[in-house]
Design a protein around this motif. Structure first.
Motif, PDB file in Angstrom:
ATOM      1  N   ASP A 868       0.830  -1.206   0.000  1.00  6.93           N
ATOM      2  CA  ASP A 868       0.000   0.000   0.000  1.00  6.93           C
ATOM      3  C   ASP A 868       0.871   1.266   0.000  1.00  6.93           C
ATOM      4  O   ASP A 868       0.594   2.235  -0.729  1.00  6.93           O
ATOM      5  CB  ASP A 868      -0.919  -0.032   1.222  1.00  6.93           C
ATOM      6  CG  ASP A 868      -1.865   1.154   1.239  1.00  6.93           C
ATOM      7  OD1 ASP A 868      -2.836   1.129   0.469  1.00  6.93           O
ATOM      8  OD2 ASP A 868      -1.634   2.095   2.046  1.00  6.93           O
ATOM      9  N   ASP A 872       1.109   4.087  -2.980  1.00  4.12           N
ATOM     10  CA  ASP A 872       0.904   5.495  -2.683  1.00  4.12           C
ATOM     11  C   ASP A 872       2.077   6.346  -3.216  1.00  4.12           C
ATOM     12  O   ASP A 872       1.882   7.453  -3.757  1.00  4.12           O
ATOM     13  CB  ASP A 872       0.742   5.680  -1.185  1.00  4.12           C
ATOM     14  CG  ASP A 872       0.435   7.124  -0.829  1.00  4.12           C
ATOM     15  OD1 ASP A 872      -0.459   7.714  -1.471  1.00  4.12           O
ATOM     16  OD2 ASP A 872       1.085   7.665   0.074  1.00  4.12           O
ATOM     17  N   SER A 876       1.229   8.351  -6.845  1.00  2.00           N
ATOM     18  CA  SER A 876       1.095   9.809  -6.626  1.00  2.00           C
ATOM     19  C   SER A 876       1.846  10.616  -7.689  1.00  2.00           C
ATOM     20  O   SER A 876       1.539  11.791  -7.934  1.00  2.00           O
ATOM     21  CB  SER A 876       1.605  10.160  -5.232  1.00  2.00           C
ATOM     22  OG  SER A 876       2.985   9.862  -5.130  1.00  2.00           O
ATOM     23  N   HIS A 926      -5.827   3.485  -4.712  1.00  6.05           N
ATOM     24  CA  HIS A 926      -4.880   4.570  -4.986  1.00  6.05           C
ATOM     25  C   HIS A 926      -4.994   5.071  -6.437  1.00  6.05           C
ATOM     26  O   HIS A 926      -4.884   6.295  -6.691  1.00  6.05           O
ATOM     27  CB  HIS A 926      -3.454   4.082  -4.708  1.00  6.05           C
ATOM     28  CG  HIS A 926      -3.138   3.982  -3.246  1.00  6.05           C
ATOM     29  ND1 HIS A 926      -2.866   5.070  -2.459  1.00  6.05           N
ATOM     30  CD2 HIS A 926      -3.059   2.892  -2.409  1.00  6.05           C
ATOM     31  CE1 HIS A 926      -2.628   4.675  -1.225  1.00  6.05           C
ATOM     32  NE2 HIS A 926      -2.751   3.347  -1.170  1.00  6.05           N
ATOM     33  N   ARG A 929      -8.019   7.256  -6.832  1.00  7.55           N
ATOM     34  CA  ARG A 929      -7.807   8.557  -6.220  1.00  7.55           C
ATOM     35  C   ARG A 929      -6.955   9.455  -7.145  1.00  7.55           C
ATOM     36  O   ARG A 929      -7.220  10.668  -7.297  1.00  7.55           O
ATOM     37  CB  ARG A 929      -7.140   8.368  -4.862  1.00  7.55           C
ATOM     38  CG  ARG A 929      -7.022   9.673  -4.064  1.00  7.55           C
ATOM     39  CD  ARG A 929      -6.320   9.408  -2.738  1.00  7.55           C
ATOM     40  NE  ARG A 929      -7.035   8.391  -1.963  1.00  7.55           N
ATOM     41  CZ  ARG A 929      -6.453   7.455  -1.271  1.00  7.55           C
ATOM     42  NH1 ARG A 929      -5.148   7.378  -1.233  1.00  7.55           N
ATOM     43  NH2 ARG A 929      -7.171   6.566  -0.584  1.00  7.55           N
ATOM     44  N   GLN A 930      -5.915   8.820  -7.771  1.00  6.54           N
ATOM     45  CA  GLN A 930      -5.043   9.612  -8.664  1.00  6.54           C
ATOM     46  C   GLN A 930      -5.792  10.035  -9.923  1.00  6.54           C
ATOM     47  O   GLN A 930      -5.617  11.179 -10.416  1.00  6.54           O
ATOM     48  CB  GLN A 930      -3.796   8.784  -9.023  1.00  6.54           C
ATOM     49  CG  GLN A 930      -2.782   9.552  -9.846  1.00  6.54           C
ATOM     50  CD  GLN A 930      -2.173  10.733  -9.102  1.00  6.54           C
ATOM     51  OE1 GLN A 930      -2.187  10.755  -7.863  1.00  6.54           O
ATOM     52  NE2 GLN A 930      -1.652  11.718  -9.836  1.00  6.54           N
TER      53      GLN A 930
END
Length: 979
Positions: A868, A872, A876, A926, A929-930
């Motif tokens: 995880d 991240d 990112s 993730h 989210r990106q």
């Protein structure tokens, strides 16, 4: 004196009732002269109303020696003062007339007839007509006044004249010899001639003389008057006196003639018969004296006979002989002067026998317990033991078992001492001259030597207890024989009491004989009861000079010490060993005493077991002073524990009760062993964990065999196999029920340690609970310590690892899973060996199982967390642009491949899939989210196409990994859903 009516001068007896009555015919003044009645009346014989029976009136000559009620003379105070009473009663009647006055029924006399109203019937018939005539005459004739007024006047005058006479002359003790009386009647002053008063004194003397003459005249006149009044009666009395003398003279002649005739009859008819009776009585008395002398001679031989019996240890026979002799002395030879000291001598001899029996029993106990301890458990001289026990019970020496108990303690000490001496003498390494004390010599032995010594002691103690049990069982059987005899005696007495009502006739005859002065045994030995009583009565009546029968004489032709009045009933009984004994009735022991004695004897057997256990504990503690027992390895302690458990079970089987001292000592040593056992293995585990590098270890064949031995839930350590020609190579994985487990070396050793705990519980059941808590502690320690080293990264400092890799984490998880696999088996193993009330302790395994599962879950979460953080970091920086695939996605696929490579061989395929599903979910989160951050949507545009190409590259690489081909990735979740 004369009377107003005529009566017979001589009273006559109309019957044998001895009532003297007046003649029925008043015209008959005189009757023919008959003999005077005797002093004592005679019992009526025949018809009372028959006149011919007058000749059968009581005769003074015939019945002069016959016992009558007039012979019943006794000193009443002497009869009432019973010397046998210890104290006088406070009650009036019992105090005055004795305790038997109120409580005892007086036996009716056999010599006095029962008087009823019928005995007075004849008297009433005779007196009733006379009473009627008397009443009739009293009503017809008025009473005469015998004194008329003239006579009354004359009487009054005479009385007045008599009152003139001084009272001193009327006193019954009047005597002039008394000086006071003489001076009162004749004062000296009247006879004094001194001085000039002579004439006056002479006148006074003359006056006194006249006064006395006057008194004399008054008295003579009154006497004459009284004679004149009773002259007729006086002269009639004088006449009757002459007639009475004539009657007496004739009566005396008749009596003389009668006595002459009776004397002739006595010589001709009675003298010979009486002599025969007298000689017969003398013969019986001589027989009784002879029997008494024989009895005395027998009693005289008592002491030599007792000495002879004691020389052969016949204590019971000697005591029975003494008891019988004492009874004969008190009953049949009471008062014999020559035996006055024999009773006290026999009492002293009895006390001596008591001491001899106690000393003999002590010697027997010592000889019995100190015999060579071989397999022979036969009783030593059973007949002698039974005889001693019967004698001690007869003398109420009920504490003899304490002597046996004291000897048991001494013998138990000697057994251990002798075993140590024998063992030390066979060991050459021990110099007995340098090491003097046995305890120090024993401490110099190694474990095999000391173990053999302990085994020898236990073997000796087992034989020792069997021998004690056999002896105490014999004593116990003797006590119960006496108890059974008491019960039978009581039953017999109850039966006799029930039958006593049927024998009332015989009891009456026996009571009559006892009253006559005979023994009951005398009566039954001579035949019929009534003739014996009759003969005895006739002898007493017809031979007054003969000696009466003595109340303590013996009437049997032959007499022994077992007389009829003192004979002891005996019954034969057989002891368990086949010894037949005679049990006498004189053992005055209550059932409560016998039952208490039997319980004490049984308790003595329990004490014997306790003594052996206590001595064994002391022997054990003496060897454990230097920590010898605590240094034993598992096999040695298990062998010691089994030996002690076997001895404890043997003693429980022999004695029937558990002894806790040795069991407590074993438990104490077991607790110390458990503590040392646990500390050693916990320390070992701690060292292994501190040096563990958490790399997969090869599994030696012996560990695979160890795991294979745990089958069907049964845990047992495999026996060591001899070295084969070809050694088996170690394997990479541990195969458990078809599953591969990659483990570290510490876990392999931990499994062996766990099995050692379980095996120790099988070998020593008493430490099950302690082992359970210790094993729980060990499992908890492994869980917490492994967590600290791997998850907590403690291994970086302890072992010097550079980092904790995913492979380390996966290997740790797999090791925990292996332990979790065995926890239910371990739980079942302990559950089968715990008591139901101890099942609550199994909750420790449930807690451990939960802790291990939590630990495994934490490791899985840690692996997910690693990826995880990687997602991240990489996503990112993700930008949607060419080329495709992007560098970010290529880097992610590379890290995923490394993760898969690290854990695939360690974890099962199912766990790998579940782990990658969780990792994929984190990746999608993730990425979503990106994409949201970059405003890339699923609109089919250029950016959407680039993202789809990268995702397809990711999906293809992930599914290309081994075992993840069919993994459902569901990548559509990365796009925001349109509302």
């Amino acid at each position: 004196m004369a009377s107003s009516h005529s009566s017979s001068p001589v009273p006559q007896s109309n019957s044998s009732d001895a009532f003297f009555k007046k003649e029925m015919d008043a015209t008959k003044c005189f009757r023919p002269v008959q003999s005077l009645p005797d002093v004592c009346p005679k019992e009526p014989t025949g018809n009372v109303g028959d006149p011919s029976n007058l000749c059968d009136s009581p005769s003074l000559v015939v019945d002069q020696h016959r016992w009558t009620i007039y012979h019943s003379k006794v000193n009443l105070p002497a009869a009432l003062n019973d010397p046998r009473l210890a104290k006088r009663e406070s009650d009036f009647f019992t105090k005055t007339w004795g305790v038997d006055f109120v409580d005892t029924e007086v036996t009716p006399s056999f010599y006095l007839p029962q008087i009823t109203k019928e005995h007075f019937a004849l008297y009433q018939q005779e007196i009733t007509p006379r009473e009627k005539v008397h009443e009739r005459c009293k009503n017809i004739c008025t009473p005469k006044d015998t004194f008329d007024r003239t006579l009354l006047h004359t009487h009054d005058k005479s009385r007045t004249d008599l009152e003139q006479v001084p009272k001193i002359f009327m006193k019954p003790d009047f005597a002039l010899e008394d000086s006071l009386t003489f001076n009162a009647v004749l004062p000296w002053s009247h006879f004094s001639t001194a001085g000039g008063k002579g004439n006056r004194d002479a006148a006074s003397s003359k006056l006194l003389q006249e006064k006395l003459s006057h008194y004399l005249d008054i008295v003579e006149v009154n006497i004459a008057h009284q004679i004149s009044l009773r002259s007729e009666a006086f002269f009639h009395a004088m006449t009757s006196q002459h007639e009475m003398q004539d009657y007496l003279r004739k009566t005396s002649q008749a009596v003389k003639l009668l006595r002459e005739k009776i004397s002739k009859i006595d010589k001709v008819m009675c003298e010979g018969s009486l002599r025969v009776l007298r000689l017969s009585l003398t013969r019986n008395n001589c027989i009784k004296v002879y029997n008494k002398l024989k009895l005395m001679a027998t009693v005289h031989q008592t002491q030599p006979t007792v000495q002879l019996l004691l020389s052969t240890s016949e204590f019971v026979g000697a005591l029975d002989l003494i008891a019988t002799t004492q009874e004969v002395l008190q009953q049949e030879l009471q008062g014999i002067h020559s035996f006055r000291h024999l009773g006290s001598q026999l009492c002293e001899l009895e006390k001596l026998i008591d001491k001899m029996m106690i000393a003999e029993f002590s010697t027997y106990a010592r000889n019995d317990l100190n015999r060579p301890l071989e397999d022979d458990c036969q009783i030593l001289e059973e007949e002698r033991l039974v005889s001693l026990v019967f004698g001690l019970l007869k003398q109420r020496k009920l504490n003899f078992y304490e002597i046996y108990g004291d000897e048991m303690i001494i013998t138990a000490k000697n057994i251990i001492k002798q075993c140590v001496v024998n063992t030390v003498s066979q060991i050459e390494e021990i110099d007995t001259e340098v090491v003097v004390k046995l305890a120090d010599q024993m401490r110099m032995m190694n474990f095999p030597q000391w173990f053999d010594l302990l085994k020898s002691i236990f073997s000796k103690f087992t034989i020792f207890l069997k021998r004690i049990k056999a002896t105490l069982n014999t004593i116990h059987s003797v006590v119960f024989l006496v108890l059974d005899k008491n019960q039978k005696t009581r039953d017999l007495e109850d039966t006799l009491q029930k039958n006593s009502a049927k024998d009332s006739t015989v009891d009456t005859e026996v009571a009559y004989l006892t009253h006559e002065g005979l023994f009951i045994s005398d009566a039954f030995s001579e035949g019929d009861l009534p003739p014996v009583a009759a003969d005895t009565t006739s002898q007493r009546n017809t031979s007054p000079n003969s000696e009466p029968c003595s109340s303590d004489s013996v009437s049997e032709p032959e007499c022994t010490t077992d007389s009829s009045s003192s004979k002891e009933h005996t019954s034969s009984s057989v002891t368990p060993g086949g010894v037949e004994m005679m049990i006498s009735d004189d053992m005055k022991l209550t059932d409560l005493e016998l039952v208490r004695l039997a319980n004490n004897i049984q308790e003595l057997l329990y004490n014997a077991s306790d003594i052996c256990h206590d001595r064994s504990v002391k022997f054990l503690m003496a060897r454990a002073k230097d920590g010898f027992l605590e240094k034993l390895n598992s096999n040695e302690f298990v062998a010691l524990s089994r030996l002690m458990e076997g001895f404890i079970l043997d003693t429980e089987q022999i004695c029937g009760r558990k002894s806790m001292s040795l069991r407590g000592a074993l438990q104490s040593q077991a607790n110390r062993f458990v503590n040392r056992f646990h500390e050693e293995r916990k320390t070992k585990l701690s060292l292994l964990l501190d040096n563990e590098r958490w790399k997969q270890a090869e599994v030696p064949a012996e560990f695979q065999d160890l795991v294979d031995s745990v089958s069907d839930g049964r845990i047992s350590l495999p026996e060591k196999k001899p070295a084969a020609t070809e050694e088996r190579k170690p394997t990479e994985f541990l195969i458990v029920e078809g599953q591969k487990y990659a483990t570290v070396g510490t876990v392999l050793l931990l499994i062996r340690i766990i099995l050692e705990y379980c095996q120790c519980v099988d070998n020593i059941p008493s430490i099950t609970t302690d082992m359970l808590t210790r094993l729980s502690d060990l499992l908890k320690y492994f869980n917490s310590r492994s967590c600290q080293l791997v998850l907590g990264a403690g291994a970086l400092q302890v072992v010097g690892l550079k980092t904790i890799t995913t492979k380390n984490l996966a290997l740790s998880s797999r090791c925990l899973q292996l332990i979790v696999h065995y926890i239910p088996i371990i739980r079942a193993h302990f559950e089968a060996r715990l008591q139901p009330k101890q099942f609550s302790m199994l909750r420790h395994f449930d807690h451990i199982m939960k802790d291990y599962h939590d630990h495994i879950a934490e490791i899985s979460a840690k692996l997910v967390a690693i990826m995880d953080s990687l997602f991240d970091k990489l996503l990112s920086k993700y930008e949607v642009k060419a080329p495709v695939p992007s560098a970010c996605f290529r880097n992610i696929c590379k890290q995923m491949a490394k993760m898969h490579e690290a854990i695939y061989d360690l974890l099962p395929e199912e766990q790998t899939q579940m782990l990658f599903l969780r990792i994929n979910a984190s990746y999608k989160l993730h990425l979503k989210r990106q994409l949201a951050h970059l405003n890339v949507v699923n609109d089919g545009g250029p950016l959407n196409g680039l993202v789809t190409s990268d995702v397809a590259f990711y999906t293809g690489n992930l599914q290309a990994l081994k075992g993840l081909k069919n993994l459902d990735l569901n990548m559509a979740e990365i796009w925001e859903q349109k509302r």
